[in-house]
Design an enzyme around this catalytic site. Sequence first.
Site, PDB file in Angstrom:
ATOM      1  N   ASP A   1      -4.788   3.767  -6.696  1.00 15.65           N
ATOM      2  CA  ASP A   1      -5.605   4.593  -5.829  1.00 15.65           C
ATOM      3  C   ASP A   1      -5.697   5.963  -6.498  1.00 15.65           C
ATOM      4  O   ASP A   1      -5.016   6.252  -7.486  1.00 15.65           O
ATOM      5  CB  ASP A   1      -4.999   4.676  -4.417  1.00 15.65           C
ATOM      6  CG  ASP A   1      -6.047   5.054  -3.389  1.00 15.65           C
ATOM      7  OD1 ASP A   1      -5.885   4.724  -2.209  1.00 15.65           O
ATOM      8  OD2 ASP A   1      -7.057   5.684  -3.780  1.00 15.65           O
TER       9      ASP A   1
HETATM   10  C1  GLC Z   1      -9.185   7.292  -1.707  1.00 16.57           C
HETATM   11  C2  GLC Z   1      -8.826   6.120  -0.839  1.00 16.57           C
HETATM   12  C3  GLC Z   1      -9.335   4.799  -1.350  1.00 16.57           C
HETATM   13  C4  GLC Z   1     -10.649   4.977  -2.085  1.00 16.57           C
HETATM   14  C5  GLC Z   1     -10.354   5.821  -3.314  1.00 16.57           C
HETATM   15  C6  GLC Z   1     -11.624   6.084  -4.140  1.00 16.57           C
HETATM   16  O1  GLC Z   1      -8.113   8.178  -1.820  1.00 16.57           O
HETATM   17  O2  GLC Z   1      -7.454   5.946  -0.535  1.00 16.57           O
HETATM   18  O3  GLC Z   1      -9.486   3.932  -0.207  1.00 16.57           O
HETATM   19  O4  GLC Z   1     -11.176   3.714  -2.472  1.00 16.57           O
HETATM   20  O5  GLC Z   1      -9.743   7.061  -2.984  1.00 16.57           O
HETATM   21  O6  GLC Z   1     -12.507   6.883  -3.410  1.00 16.57           O
END
Ligand code: GLC
Length: 734
Positions: free
Chosen positions: A289
């Site tokens: 993430d």
């Molecule tokens: C965010 C979220 C995740 C998302 C990622 C990219 O922090 O936790 O769900 O897909 O970043 O935007």
Amino acid sequence: MNLTQEQKDRVESILAQMTLEEKIGQVNLESPSIVGGFDVPFEELIEMMTDGRISQEEFGQIMATSTRDYHEDDIRAGRVGAMMGDDPVKANELQKIALEESRLGIPLLMGFDVIHGLRTVYPIAIAEAGSFDDDLFERTAHMAAEESRAHGITWNFAPMIDVARDSRWGRVSEGPGEDPRLGARFARAKIRGLQNDQSSKEKYVAACMKHYVAYGACESGRDYNTTMMSNSMLHNVYLQTFRAAVEEGAASAMASFNDLNGVPCTVNPYTLRTVLKDGYGMNGFVVSDANGIKECVTHGIARDDEDAGVQAMNAGLDMDMGTHIYKDYLRKAVEEGRVSMAVLDDAVRRILNVKMWLGLFENPYVPEESIAEYADRDVPQAHSDLALEAAEKSIVLLKNEESLLPLQPDTKISLVGSLADSRTEIIGAWAMSWQERDCVSIRQGLEKRGANVKYFACGGPEGDLNKEEIEEAAQWGDVIVAVLGELDSMSGEASSKADITLPGKQRKLLKKLLKTGKKVVLVLMNGRPLALGWEDENVPAILEGWHLGVRMGDAVAEVLLGEKVPEGKLSSSFPAVNGIEPLYYNHPSTGRPGSKSKFTSRYLDAPFAALYPFGYGLSYTTFSYSDLTVKEQKDCLEISVKVANTGEREGTETVQLYMQDVTASLVRPVKELKDYRKITLAAGAQETVQFTLPKQDMGFFNNDAQYVLEDGLFRIFAGGNSRDCLEAEICIAF
Ligand code: GLC
């Protein structure tokens, strides 16, 4: 995700030609860097918006005028494996650089958050899951895949399939609720909808099941907080949705931010390798993430960025989102033997597998006609209609005293609450590419149907109440429809709340409206279960509208006016008051199950049971259940229950089947959802619903992560929610 032998051979041939630099490029996910247009660092700008020094509108204006660096030179040099973005023209430009100007011409994965629709936004997952309609789950995902491809997106950071039992957590809005079985069926359908229509490359994308794993168990419902649980709980509850998604062929996974039993999921070899890759056999890849690898230093599991990167790659984390740690440190780590070439090759192979499976090596470009289809136009009517269907099926009728709903024709409706007139707050968390032009507010929904309605803002989730408007509203209409709830920004990521009653002065507004003596219908627009004990005691009719996407206004108006009969159920339990989360139906008995007796599992100052339980939802008709029978066959139980429509209108009911393993080597939940079936019955009609429960499905995982079937007494339940069920017992020897 299945590749042909020819595709596998091509992947191996490309891998064999790659330099160490090019391999490291593939495990690097970039996003367009925001540069220029303002005079503070981007991170500072985010902080300024978060602490209110600038408004969201001001932030949006700055973003609109800023320039972006798409890292073209890095792509040219083979140092980028994937890029984030939803602009089809830019995607084609970047793919052209990757294919024609990099040494091996490896195409990019273009990733984006498409959680509940891209342009055509449909209900947030916690709402859609409440439709208990697997076919709908699949069709909306398929629509999202089509719109993603038309925007150059080949990799959706979806489905979000975190089971969550604590409504203080803002991200309950993004997932399928509290139950692992409903969540698993939701996950399967979403993977099918996103990945399975390979009739053309314009119809499918790579899914990215997230957030792996147990992110929804964050302590105190506080986002990003620690998670601690037994291995049996992990396997019986939080892994179930991911296991199902892998069985449907999920092409990728996103590791979650949380530390799990002391090891952050970004660097957790047990969950990433032992369970996901070796145990479940996932042949796709795992991406971190945002910033997840770097945060392992803050977690306290890594000395520094380099150590975090080495741990992550060795644990099975294949791609780095947003930190450049792999880009900066992997060469040295491989050369010094702290990461073997075999481990890096496995990560790169997995990423190339997905690109090959997507057909990107043949043609990664968005056709011009696809680009034109969405450029500054309304969404396709078929997509808009599907969003409406999803919205209609997700609305839950929570209370309807004196059959106040549906409203009688030509009722004078005083429509109250700023949310009623909003075409933007209906969208919900995690939707970035929609256009207001496609949205229908509740006010518009009622007006376009010729309802005798007049709108009075009166107040909303923030700010003060307008006394004059409240008085006018009370005088004008026969009935007051109050649309109250949460702004989009009050749920989703980084939106945990300790107080989950109606925000702001909305309860006070309700009290004032009720004092006028007019009948009040409460329509909720929210992203999480709310504590509604006071509302349940004082308001005669309550409709749960969630954030239903672009056609929310039409769907709510149809139900209010009786054009549609509500059929949604709750995918998550609602509490009466704050302070009793986490709250879920499938809990163990304890030695002293909660009751009115003092020395039992209860509160002195609050009800311990859910106000509205999982699976609950009323209709404009009524259903009765009778004649539950359970017959043991060699490999299954054959269960039947008679359901009758005892009201005056046709209606659709979700018949739910639950089970309890009464005595086992680990205490088991008092109920576990095993199956569900939707039936539509005309007034007065009845139907015998049959379920087949495989004996293999009556077991559980023990703390050694072994799936066990244990002889003994089982209870079988059937009903229209998790609380009010018929019950039968049967002894089974497996
Ligand atoms: C965010 C979220 C995740 C998302 C990622 C990219 O922090 O936790 O769900 O897909 O970043 O935007």
